[in-house]
Design a protein around this motif. Structure first.
Motif, PDB file in Angstrom:
ATOM      1  N   GLY A  12      -2.032 -10.911  -1.190  1.00 59.42           N
ATOM      2  CA  GLY A  12      -3.232 -10.829  -2.015  1.00 59.42           C
ATOM      3  C   GLY A  12      -3.604  -9.407  -2.387  1.00 59.42           C
ATOM      4  O   GLY A  12      -2.746  -8.516  -2.407  1.00 59.42           O
ATOM      5  N   PRO A  61       1.089   1.411  -5.411  1.00 58.99           N
ATOM      6  CA  PRO A  61       1.818   1.493  -6.679  1.00 58.99           C
ATOM      7  C   PRO A  61       0.970   1.097  -7.888  1.00 58.99           C
ATOM      8  O   PRO A  61       1.355   1.392  -9.004  1.00 58.99           O
ATOM      9  CB  PRO A  61       2.940   0.476  -6.474  1.00 58.99           C
ATOM     10  CG  PRO A  61       2.334  -0.552  -5.585  1.00 58.99           C
ATOM     11  CD  PRO A  61       1.326   0.143  -4.725  1.00 58.99           C
TER      12      PRO A  61
ATOM     13  N   GLU B  22       1.495  -0.171   6.605  1.00 62.41           N
ATOM     14  CA  GLU B  22       1.279  -0.207   5.149  1.00 62.41           C
ATOM     15  C   GLU B  22       2.310   0.632   4.392  1.00 62.41           C
ATOM     16  O   GLU B  22       2.379   0.582   3.165  1.00 62.41           O
ATOM     17  CB  GLU B  22      -0.130   0.275   4.802  1.00 62.41           C
ATOM     18  CG  GLU B  22      -1.222  -0.763   4.990  1.00 62.41           C
ATOM     19  CD  GLU B  22      -1.614  -0.972   6.433  1.00 62.41           C
ATOM     20  OE1 GLU B  22      -1.211  -0.139   7.277  1.00 62.41           O
ATOM     21  OE2 GLU B  22      -2.310  -1.954   6.732  1.00 62.41           O
ATOM     22  N   GLU B  23       3.094   1.437   5.134  1.00 66.56           N
ATOM     23  CA  GLU B  23       4.135   2.255   4.499  1.00 66.56           C
ATOM     24  C   GLU B  23       5.380   1.433   4.167  1.00 66.56           C
ATOM     25  O   GLU B  23       6.249   1.900   3.438  1.00 66.56           O
ATOM     26  CB  GLU B  23       4.557   3.388   5.441  1.00 66.56           C
ATOM     27  CG  GLU B  23       3.485   4.417   5.707  1.00 66.56           C
ATOM     28  CD  GLU B  23       3.397   5.433   4.607  1.00 66.56           C
ATOM     29  OE1 GLU B  23       4.450   5.870   4.138  1.00 66.56           O
ATOM     30  OE2 GLU B  23       2.284   5.770   4.185  1.00 66.56           O
ATOM     31  N   ILE B  54       1.662  -9.462   6.662  1.00 64.18           N
ATOM     32  CA  ILE B  54       1.426  -9.864   5.264  1.00 64.18           C
ATOM     33  C   ILE B  54       0.284  -9.031   4.679  1.00 64.18           C
ATOM     34  O   ILE B  54       0.356  -8.582   3.530  1.00 64.18           O
ATOM     35  CB  ILE B  54       1.096 -11.374   5.195  1.00 64.18           C
ATOM     36  CG1 ILE B  54       2.325 -12.196   5.578  1.00 64.18           C
ATOM     37  CG2 ILE B  54       0.642 -11.772   3.790  1.00 64.18           C
ATOM     38  CD1 ILE B  54       2.024 -13.661   5.810  1.00 64.18           C
ATOM     39  N   ARG B  55      -0.763  -8.809   5.471  1.00 64.83           N
ATOM     40  CA  ARG B  55      -1.892  -8.009   4.978  1.00 64.83           C
ATOM     41  C   ARG B  55      -1.459  -6.591   4.605  1.00 64.83           C
ATOM     42  O   ARG B  55      -2.022  -5.973   3.715  1.00 64.83           O
ATOM     43  CB  ARG B  55      -3.006  -7.954   6.023  1.00 64.83           C
ATOM     44  CG  ARG B  55      -3.981  -9.124   5.911  1.00 64.83           C
ATOM     45  CD  ARG B  55      -5.280  -8.805   6.593  1.00 64.83           C
ATOM     46  NE  ARG B  55      -5.122  -8.661   8.029  1.00 64.83           N
ATOM     47  CZ  ARG B  55      -5.103  -9.683   8.891  1.00 64.83           C
ATOM     48  NH1 ARG B  55      -5.248 -10.914   8.451  1.00 64.83           N
ATOM     49  NH2 ARG B  55      -4.952  -9.481  10.178  1.00 64.83           N
ATOM     50  N   ALA B  56      -0.438  -6.085   5.301  1.00 65.12           N
ATOM     51  CA  ALA B  56       0.057  -4.736   4.983  1.00 65.12           C
ATOM     52  C   ALA B  56       0.723  -4.694   3.608  1.00 65.12           C
ATOM     53  O   ALA B  56       0.916  -3.614   3.041  1.00 65.12           O
ATOM     54  CB  ALA B  56       1.034  -4.280   6.052  1.00 65.12           C
ATOM     55  N   PHE B  57       1.086  -5.868   3.077  1.00 66.29           N
ATOM     56  CA  PHE B  57       1.744  -5.929   1.768  1.00 66.29           C
ATOM     57  C   PHE B  57       0.742  -6.138   0.632  1.00 66.29           C
ATOM     58  O   PHE B  57       1.150  -6.206  -0.532  1.00 66.29           O
ATOM     59  CB  PHE B  57       2.781  -7.056   1.737  1.00 66.29           C
ATOM     60  CG  PHE B  57       4.104  -6.646   2.318  1.00 66.29           C
ATOM     61  CD1 PHE B  57       4.303  -6.627   3.684  1.00 66.29           C
ATOM     62  CD2 PHE B  57       5.143  -6.254   1.501  1.00 66.29           C
ATOM     63  CE1 PHE B  57       5.508  -6.237   4.228  1.00 66.29           C
ATOM     64  CE2 PHE B  57       6.357  -5.867   2.025  1.00 66.29           C
ATOM     65  CZ  PHE B  57       6.539  -5.856   3.392  1.00 66.29           C
ATOM     66  N   TYR B  58      -0.545  -6.277   0.944  1.00 60.98           N
ATOM     67  CA  TYR B  58      -1.546  -6.467  -0.110  1.00 60.98           C
ATOM     68  C   TYR B  58      -1.493  -5.290  -1.084  1.00 60.98           C
ATOM     69  O   TYR B  58      -1.363  -4.141  -0.682  1.00 60.98           O
ATOM     70  CB  TYR B  58      -2.950  -6.552   0.502  1.00 60.98           C
ATOM     71  CG  TYR B  58      -3.328  -7.918   1.034  1.00 60.98           C
ATOM     72  CD1 TYR B  58      -2.373  -8.848   1.372  1.00 60.98           C
ATOM     73  CD2 TYR B  58      -4.654  -8.266   1.206  1.00 60.98           C
ATOM     74  CE1 TYR B  58      -2.722 -10.097   1.866  1.00 60.98           C
ATOM     75  CE2 TYR B  58      -5.018  -9.516   1.705  1.00 60.98           C
ATOM     76  CZ  TYR B  58      -4.039 -10.422   2.035  1.00 60.98           C
ATOM     77  OH  TYR B  58      -4.384 -11.652   2.525  1.00 60.98           O
ATOM     78  N   SER B  60       0.739  -4.282  -2.957  1.00 57.45           N
ATOM     79  CA  SER B  60       1.978  -3.498  -2.949  1.00 57.45           C
ATOM     80  C   SER B  60       2.907  -3.875  -4.089  1.00 57.45           C
ATOM     81  O   SER B  60       3.823  -3.123  -4.414  1.00 57.45           O
ATOM     82  CB  SER B  60       2.720  -3.720  -1.628  1.00 57.45           C
ATOM     83  OG  SER B  60       3.152  -5.065  -1.558  1.00 57.45           O
TER      84      SER B  60
END
Lengths: 190, 393
Positions: A12, A61, B22-23, B54-58, B60
């Motif tokens: 999300g 990004p 988050e990196e 999954i939250r780290a991919f927000y 992204s």
């Protein structure tokens, strides 16, 4: 094997953090433009930048961004948050929104953030360092001392920046930053 | 003056500290990847670490191809085949292992399968090494000895494969992920990290790089172990221990496997008791054997565990002995948190079999007799457990 048991996941968005970063970049961008017209040290640094020099600072990004250009008149101008159609010579990006939130909530100074590898810089490094110095000066004017000491590498003492001059310049920067010019920028970017 | 000849490889990029999770999207982008498949251990998913990932991919721009969470304690080839099938069907381009050693091994094995476009690992079991670079592989160690799996060994279906290609590209140690689930898990993690660091330092093939990694790991463990064992859920202590585990496993990947680790792994295979339990009990005996054989111990490196003050207070000729004592003390403090491995209760034929298997492993520089001597020493009343006047410490 039933692959539907392991569904594809579309992560999300962090709406609040992005909105906060957007507001901070807007205020800092306008603050940098105003500081260039008010503070002598900023003027000296800007004089060393090439004409037409455009840089952006934002969150990788997908933004938000702020874009600033040195005009023919030698002054910095905040161009807004859209990067499309602009030739960016120095692209400074904070690597993710969490790192940006740490920096913009002043839990980490910009120098410390550089040290921790939170920024990726694409462009001329001396110019990037010059921009960081300008940002530090703008933050000193924009923020109260108790917060600015967390955000900048070194807060100037009373001899370097006398309180009278600081408060007078701060008032001028605030007036310029939130002048009708702000609405012009917002209107152009919408 | 002795001339050094050594080789050292430390492939993984280590991300450590706040926001390191988050990196991961940025690291994937640097490896030209944007759709990872997550291989997670059941335990990690149960502790909701999958959601944290999954939250780290927000924000992204990456899509997660799926979370394959069938991994338990054992890494089997069937799991790797299923993971590889999922990877292909979803069009993924990177692996993320979330969990302990088993998750990392399944990700490595699936990575070989998809990178070499094959459905079998048989050629690799028969000695073939990977002929091409594998897909980007990111390892996020969680509790339960996870950090010790950052090396270059793939352990699947009770077989060991070694290659520099098996190193993860990135190892992420994050406060949210590295907290141990229990005091026992914390002790086992620390024991494995200490063992890796210790035997990298004792290894015959001396290399300053290996020593630097092992020394840093021992220093981190020495500074944080007592606090970590008292409060395993304290992130400020858990994170340095996890980091030490990663550093020690890289050092160990560049050294010969130590006698205690090999024996511990073989005994684990025979008895199903975790290797860390045996390692904690066998290490003092092994160090005593080394000292008895008058082999010099690099005490200056081992004393890193006790700190700079202890190092400065010890005369040069006693460095080896005092270094060994400091290490034994650390092992014993960690061993208090885990059940004692009653080596005397394990049938003799199993011990003999473990010794023979250990001595027949690749790259080891000891025989079955040496292994048995360590086991015999561990079964006796330890000389280091008594004062000079004969009283028990």
């Amino acid at each position: 094997m039933n692959i539907d048991r392991y569904p594809e996941i579309r992560p999300g968005k962090k709406v609040f953090k992005k909105a906060y970063a957007f507001v901070v970049l807007l205020v800092v961008g306008r603050g940098i433009e105003a500081a260039d017209r008010v503070d002598g040290e900023v003027k000296d640094i800007v004089r060393g930048l090439p004409e037409g020099f455009t840089f952006s600072l934002g969150v990788a990004p997908s933004g938000p961004w702020m874009v600033i250009r040195k005009e023919k008149s030698g002054k910095l101008r905040y161009l807004g948050w859209r990067r499309f159609g602009k030739t960016i010579e120095l692209d400074m990006a904070i690597r993710n929104i969490e790192a940006a939130f740490r920096i913009f909530t002043f839990r980490e100074s910009t120098a410390q953030a550089h040290n921790n590898g939170r920024f990726s810089v694409n462009g001329n490094l001396p110019n990037a360092l010059a921009i960081m110095r300008i940002m530090d000066i703008a933050e000193i004017y924009l923020l109260p001392k108790i917060i600015a000491t967390l955000a900048v590498k070194r807060y100037p003492d009373r001899r370097e920046l006398p309180p009278g001059r600081k408060h007078f310049n701060r008032l001028r920067i605030y007036l310029r930053a939130f002048s009708p010019g702000l609405f012009r920028v917002v209107y152009r970017n919408l | 003056m002795q001339t050094l000849e050594y080789e050292f490889i430390a492939h993984p990029r280590i991300l450590y500290g706040d926001c390191s999770l988050e990196e991961i999207p940025a690291e994937l982008a640097e490896n030209d990847a944007c759709k990872p498949l997550v291989i997670a251990s059941r335990e990690a998913v149960r502790r909701k670490l999958g959601k944290t990932l999954i939250r780290a991919f927000y924000d992204s721009g990456c899509i997660i191809g799926g979370i394959y969470d069938e991994v338990r304690d054992y890494a089997g080839i069937s799991l790797a085949l299923n993971a590889a099938q999922l990877f292909r069907k979803r069009g993924c381009d990177a692996f993320i292992a979330l969990g302990d050693r088993a998750a990392a091994d399944i990700a490595r094995a699936a990575n070989i399968l998809v990178s070499h476009k094959t459905d079998t690992l048989l050629p690799f079991f028969n000695g073939e090494t990977p002929s091409r670079r594998l897909m980007p592989f990111i390892f996020v160690p969680t509790c339960c000895t996870g950090a010790s799996a950052a090396g270059r060994t793939l352990f699947i279906d009770n077989r060991r494969l070694h290659s520099d290609y098996y190193f993860p590209d990135v190892v992420v140690t994050d406060r949210r992920m590295s907290l141990p689930c229990s005091a026992r898990c914390a002790a086992e993690s620390a024991i494995l990290a200490m063992d890796n660091a210790l035997w990298s330092i004792i290894d015959d093939n001396q290399s300053p790089m290996k020593n630097a990694f092992a020394h840093a790991a021992l220093k981190l463990i020495g500074d944080n172990l007592s606090g970590f064992l008292k409060r395993p859920r304290d992130g400020k202590r858990a994170l340095p221990i996890a980091n030490a585990g990663v550093l020690a496993s890289i050092a160990a990947a560049n050294a010969r496997p130590g006698i205690v680790r090999v024996l511990g792994e073989e005994l684990e295979k025979e008895t199903s008791i975790p290797a860390a339990v045996f390692i904690a009990n066998l290490t003092p005996a092994a160090l005593f054997c080394i000292q008895k054989n008058e082999s010099p111990l690099p005490g200056d490196l081992l004393l890193a565990a006790a700190g700079m003050d202890a190092y400065a207070a010890v005369p040069t000729e006693q460095l080896g002995r005092r270094g060994a004592e400091a290490i034994i003390e650390m092992f014993e403090s960690a061993a208090n948190e885990i059940p004692e491995a009653a080596i005397s209760r394990i049938p003799a034929h199993l011990l003999a079999e473990a010794c023979n298997n250990a001595a027949s492993r690749e790259m080891v520089n000891f025989g079955a007799d040496d292994a048995m001597a360590v086991l015999e020493m561990a079964r006796q009343e330890m000389p280091w457990q008594t004062h000079d006047n004969g009283e028990r410490k």
